[in-house]
Design a protein around this motif. Structure first.
Motif, PDB file in Angstrom:
ATOM      1  N   THR A  42      80.701  13.099  -4.492  1.00 58.36           N
ATOM      2  CA  THR A  42      81.909  13.328  -4.904  1.00 58.36           C
ATOM      3  C   THR A  42      83.039  12.293  -4.575  1.00 58.36           C
ATOM      4  OG1 THR A  42      81.700  15.659  -5.251  1.00 58.36           O
ATOM      5  CG2 THR A  42      83.973  14.875  -5.209  1.00 58.36           C
ATOM      6  N   LYS A  43      82.942  11.899  -3.065  1.00 55.79           N
ATOM      7  CA  LYS A  43      83.925  10.833  -2.744  1.00 55.79           C
ATOM      8  C   LYS A  43      83.512   9.347  -3.248  1.00 55.79           C
ATOM      9  CE  LYS A  43      84.411  13.567   1.721  1.00 55.79           C
ATOM     10  NZ  LYS A  43      84.231  13.557   2.997  1.00 55.79           N
ATOM     11  N   GLU A  44      82.420   9.154  -3.316  1.00 46.31           N
ATOM     12  CA  GLU A  44      81.774   7.947  -3.831  1.00 46.31           C
ATOM     13  C   GLU A  44      82.239   7.569  -5.309  1.00 46.31           C
ATOM     14  OE1 GLU A  44      77.546   6.187  -5.023  1.00 46.31           O
ATOM     15  OE2 GLU A  44      77.573   6.971  -2.837  1.00 46.31           O
ATOM     16  N   LEU A  45      81.996   8.799  -6.119  1.00 50.05           N
ATOM     17  CA  LEU A  45      82.218   8.650  -7.611  1.00 50.05           C
ATOM     18  C   LEU A  45      83.419   8.966  -8.213  1.00 50.05           C
ATOM     19  CD1 LEU A  45      78.886  10.305  -8.957  1.00 50.05           C
ATOM     20  CD2 LEU A  45      79.134   7.670  -8.969  1.00 50.05           C
ATOM     21  N   MET A  46      84.115   9.919  -7.607  1.00 52.35           N
ATOM     22  CA  MET A  46      85.397  10.351  -7.810  1.00 52.35           C
ATOM     23  C   MET A  46      85.233  11.014  -9.184  1.00 52.35           C
ATOM     24  SD  MET A  46      87.293  10.258  -5.148  1.00 52.35           S
ATOM     25  CE  MET A  46      88.936  10.619  -5.954  1.00 52.35           C
ATOM     26  N   PRO A  47      84.542  11.980  -9.474  1.00 50.34           N
ATOM     27  CA  PRO A  47      84.197  12.332 -10.995  1.00 50.34           C
ATOM     28  C   PRO A  47      85.444  13.062 -11.175  1.00 50.34           C
ATOM     29  CG  PRO A  47      83.247  13.884  -9.224  1.00 50.34           C
ATOM     30  CD  PRO A  47      83.821  12.718  -8.550  1.00 50.34           C
ATOM     31  N   ASP A  48      85.755  13.306 -12.785  1.00 53.90           N
ATOM     32  CA  ASP A  48      86.511  13.948 -13.315  1.00 53.90           C
ATOM     33  C   ASP A  48      86.399  15.568 -13.148  1.00 53.90           C
ATOM     34  OD1 ASP A  48      88.032  11.900 -14.672  1.00 53.90           O
ATOM     35  OD2 ASP A  48      85.969  11.569 -15.595  1.00 53.90           O
ATOM     36  N   LEU A  49      85.042  16.228 -12.832  1.00 56.99           N
ATOM     37  CA  LEU A  49      84.813  17.445 -12.701  1.00 56.99           C
ATOM     38  C   LEU A  49      83.730  17.778 -11.827  1.00 56.99           C
ATOM     39  CD1 LEU A  49      85.543  20.547 -14.478  1.00 56.99           C
ATOM     40  CD2 LEU A  49      83.091  19.906 -14.700  1.00 56.99           C
ATOM     41  N   VAL A  50      83.259  18.716 -11.057  1.00 55.76           N
ATOM     42  CA  VAL A  50      82.290  18.942 -10.414  1.00 55.76           C
ATOM     43  C   VAL A  50      81.727  20.322 -10.832  1.00 55.76           C
ATOM     44  CG1 VAL A  50      81.302  19.521  -7.848  1.00 55.76           C
ATOM     45  CG2 VAL A  50      82.749  17.567  -8.417  1.00 55.76           C
ATOM     46  N   LEU A  51      80.530  20.589 -11.116  1.00 55.31           N
ATOM     47  CA  LEU A  51      79.860  21.805 -11.298  1.00 55.31           C
ATOM     48  C   LEU A  51      79.013  22.082 -10.229  1.00 55.31           C
ATOM     49  CD1 LEU A  51      79.161  21.179 -15.037  1.00 55.31           C
ATOM     50  CD2 LEU A  51      80.636  23.010 -14.238  1.00 55.31           C
ATOM     51  N   ALA A  52      79.104  23.149  -9.225  1.00 51.87           N
ATOM     52  CA  ALA A  52      78.556  23.460  -8.067  1.00 51.87           C
ATOM     53  C   ALA A  52      77.892  24.830  -7.908  1.00 51.87           C
ATOM     54  CB  ALA A  52      79.464  23.414  -6.901  1.00 51.87           C
ATOM     55  N   ASP A  53      76.547  24.992  -7.860  1.00 50.34           N
ATOM     56  CA  ASP A  53      75.912  26.139  -7.945  1.00 50.34           C
ATOM     57  C   ASP A  53      76.254  26.697  -6.526  1.00 50.34           C
ATOM     58  OD1 ASP A  53      74.039  28.235  -8.387  1.00 50.34           O
ATOM     59  OD2 ASP A  53      72.407  27.250  -7.608  1.00 50.34           O
ATOM     60  N   VAL A  54      76.546  28.198  -6.464  1.00 53.48           N
ATOM     61  CA  VAL A  54      77.069  28.928  -5.375  1.00 53.48           C
ATOM     62  C   VAL A  54      75.696  29.044  -4.253  1.00 53.48           C
ATOM     63  CG1 VAL A  54      78.813  29.985  -6.260  1.00 53.48           C
ATOM     64  CG2 VAL A  54      76.713  31.263  -6.291  1.00 53.48           C
ATOM     65  N   LEU A  55      74.508  28.915  -4.902  1.00 53.08           N
ATOM     66  CA  LEU A  55      73.255  28.991  -4.034  1.00 53.08           C
ATOM     67  C   LEU A  55      72.609  27.906  -4.042  1.00 53.08           C
ATOM     68  CD1 LEU A  55      72.201  32.746  -4.353  1.00 53.08           C
ATOM     69  CD2 LEU A  55      73.562  31.981  -2.605  1.00 53.08           C
ATOM     70  N   MET A  56      72.599  27.108  -3.118  1.00 51.14           N
ATOM     71  CA  MET A  56      71.692  25.882  -3.136  1.00 51.14           C
ATOM     72  C   MET A  56      71.585  25.047  -1.788  1.00 51.14           C
ATOM     73  SD  MET A  56      74.312  22.944  -4.627  1.00 51.14           S
ATOM     74  CE  MET A  56      75.855  22.805  -4.481  1.00 51.14           C
ATOM     75  N   PRO A  57      70.597  24.347  -1.546  1.00 48.46           N
ATOM     76  CA  PRO A  57      70.369  23.862  -0.158  1.00 48.46           C
ATOM     77  C   PRO A  57      71.348  23.052   0.429  1.00 48.46           C
ATOM     78  CG  PRO A  57      68.640  23.410  -1.559  1.00 48.46           C
ATOM     79  CD  PRO A  57      69.648  23.905  -2.372  1.00 48.46           C
ATOM     80  N   GLY A  58      71.421  22.787   1.674  1.00 52.65           N
ATOM     81  CA  GLY A  58      72.461  21.975   2.217  1.00 52.65           C
ATOM     82  C   GLY A  58      73.675  22.702   2.703  1.00 52.65           C
ATOM     83  N   LYS A  59      74.492  22.517   1.653  1.00 55.90           N
ATOM     84  CA  LYS A  59      75.801  23.441   1.627  1.00 55.90           C
ATOM     85  C   LYS A  59      76.057  24.116   0.310  1.00 55.90           C
ATOM     86  CE  LYS A  59      78.596  20.791   4.870  1.00 55.90           C
ATOM     87  NZ  LYS A  59      78.903  21.850   5.857  1.00 55.90           N
ATOM     88  N   ASN A  60      76.436  25.392   0.273  1.00 63.05           N
ATOM     89  CA  ASN A  60      76.574  26.359  -0.768  1.00 63.05           C
ATOM     90  C   ASN A  60      77.761  25.821  -1.641  1.00 63.05           C
ATOM     91  OD1 ASN A  60      78.683  27.760   0.051  1.00 63.05           O
ATOM     92  ND2 ASN A  60      77.607  28.903   1.066  1.00 63.05           N
ATOM     93  N   GLY A  61      77.768  26.258  -3.050  1.00 61.59           N
ATOM     94  CA  GLY A  61      78.992  25.851  -3.902  1.00 61.59           C
ATOM     95  C   GLY A  61      80.284  26.133  -3.210  1.00 61.59           C
ATOM     96  N   TYR A  62      80.614  27.231  -2.468  1.00 55.29           N
ATOM     97  CA  TYR A  62      81.669  27.511  -1.677  1.00 55.29           C
ATOM     98  C   TYR A  62      82.225  26.383  -0.724  1.00 55.29           C
ATOM     99  CZ  TYR A  62      80.496  32.138  -3.766  1.00 55.29           C
ATOM    100  OH  TYR A  62      80.099  33.206  -4.261  1.00 55.29           O
ATOM    101  N   GLU A  63      81.185  25.967  -0.002  1.00 61.17           N
ATOM    102  CA  GLU A  63      81.326  25.035   1.106  1.00 61.17           C
ATOM    103  C   GLU A  63      81.497  23.570   0.335  1.00 61.17           C
ATOM    104  OE1 GLU A  63      78.522  26.478   4.742  1.00 61.17           O
ATOM    105  OE2 GLU A  63      77.495  25.946   2.830  1.00 61.17           O
ATOM    106  N   VAL A  64      80.939  23.237  -0.950  1.00 60.90           N
ATOM    107  CA  VAL A  64      81.229  22.192  -1.336  1.00 60.90           C
ATOM    108  C   VAL A  64      82.597  22.041  -2.166  1.00 60.90           C
ATOM    109  CG1 VAL A  64      80.501  20.836  -3.563  1.00 60.90           C
ATOM    110  CG2 VAL A  64      78.669  21.630  -1.928  1.00 60.90           C
ATOM    111  N   CYS A  65      82.982  23.260  -2.696  1.00 56.97           N
ATOM    112  CA  CYS A  65      84.212  23.431  -3.002  1.00 56.97           C
ATOM    113  C   CYS A  65      85.314  23.152  -2.035  1.00 56.97           C
ATOM    114  CB  CYS A  65      84.386  24.779  -3.954  1.00 56.97           C
ATOM    115  SG  CYS A  65      85.997  24.955  -4.618  1.00 56.97           S
ATOM    116  N   LYS A  66      85.248  23.754  -1.036  1.00 60.79           N
ATOM    117  CA  LYS A  66      86.221  23.782   0.161  1.00 60.79           C
ATOM    118  C   LYS A  66      86.304  22.239   0.553  1.00 60.79           C
ATOM    119  CE  LYS A  66      87.711  26.175   4.262  1.00 60.79           C
ATOM    120  NZ  LYS A  66      87.969  27.326   4.892  1.00 60.79           N
TER     121      LYS A  66
END
Length: 177
Positions: A42-66
């Motif tokens: 996200t920091k590299e691409l600066m997309p217009d939108l992010v779709l993030a799954d709430v349950l995924m490895p590494g960090k979940n969608g809530y953490e990604v969003c935050k």
């Protein structure tokens, strides 16, 4: 210009569905399978939108969003959370993270495209407002130093005597020697 969308979901099925859903759209799709890489990308691409799954490895969608919403460079990017129909969606956690909406899986293409379009339009409006607020104040045309110089007794005398024919005071009355 193609809109950039980052999809963060570890499900191969959802990744394929996303590719098909956006195939005929003017969209540059980037797919990531974990939350840590989603934040970096996200920091590299600066997309217009992010779709993030709430349950995924590494960090979940809530953490990604935050993480996205906590960074001043990326906070304007809309984040839609993807949640499975049989998964628990924590709306309070999502709200605290700053999410822009959520989509329940499975979803139909029309719903996905509609929510994505709506979130991107809202994100653009917020980005414009943010840019207007962060605009630097303009420098005054005359500095305080030049005003202070003008206020010196000699400066006042010069201001008064610039057009002596229009002055109703004699210079001696204003600044006696």
């Amino acid at each position: 210009m193609a809109k950039k969308i980052l999809v963060a979901d570890d499900s191969i099925t959802i990744q394929k569905v996303m590719k098909m859903a956006f195939a005929n759209q003017d969209v540059e799709l980037t797919i990531i399978d974990n939350g840590i890489d989603a934040i970096k990308k996200t920091k590299e691409l600066m997309p217009d939108l992010v779709l993030a799954d709430v349950l995924m490895p590494g960090k979940n969608g809530y953490e990604v969003c935050k993480a996205i919403k906590s960074d001043s460079k990326t906070k304007h990017i809309p984040v839609l959370l993807l949640v499975g129909a049989f998964e628990t969606f924590d709306e309070n956690l999502a709200r605290e993270a700053g999410y822009d909406g959520h989509i329940t899986k499975p979803f139909d293409t029309a719903t996905l495209l509609s929510k994505v379009k709506e979130a991107m339009e809202k994100g653009k409006e917020e980005e414009v407002v943010e840019m207007e607020i962060e605009e630097e104040p303009k420098e005054p045309e005359e500095s305080f130093e030049s005003l202070e110089e003008t206020m010196e007794p000699e400066g006042i005398y010069e201001l008064v005597t610039e057009e002596p024919e229009e002055s109703i005071y004699e210079p001696e009355e204003i600044a006696p020697e």
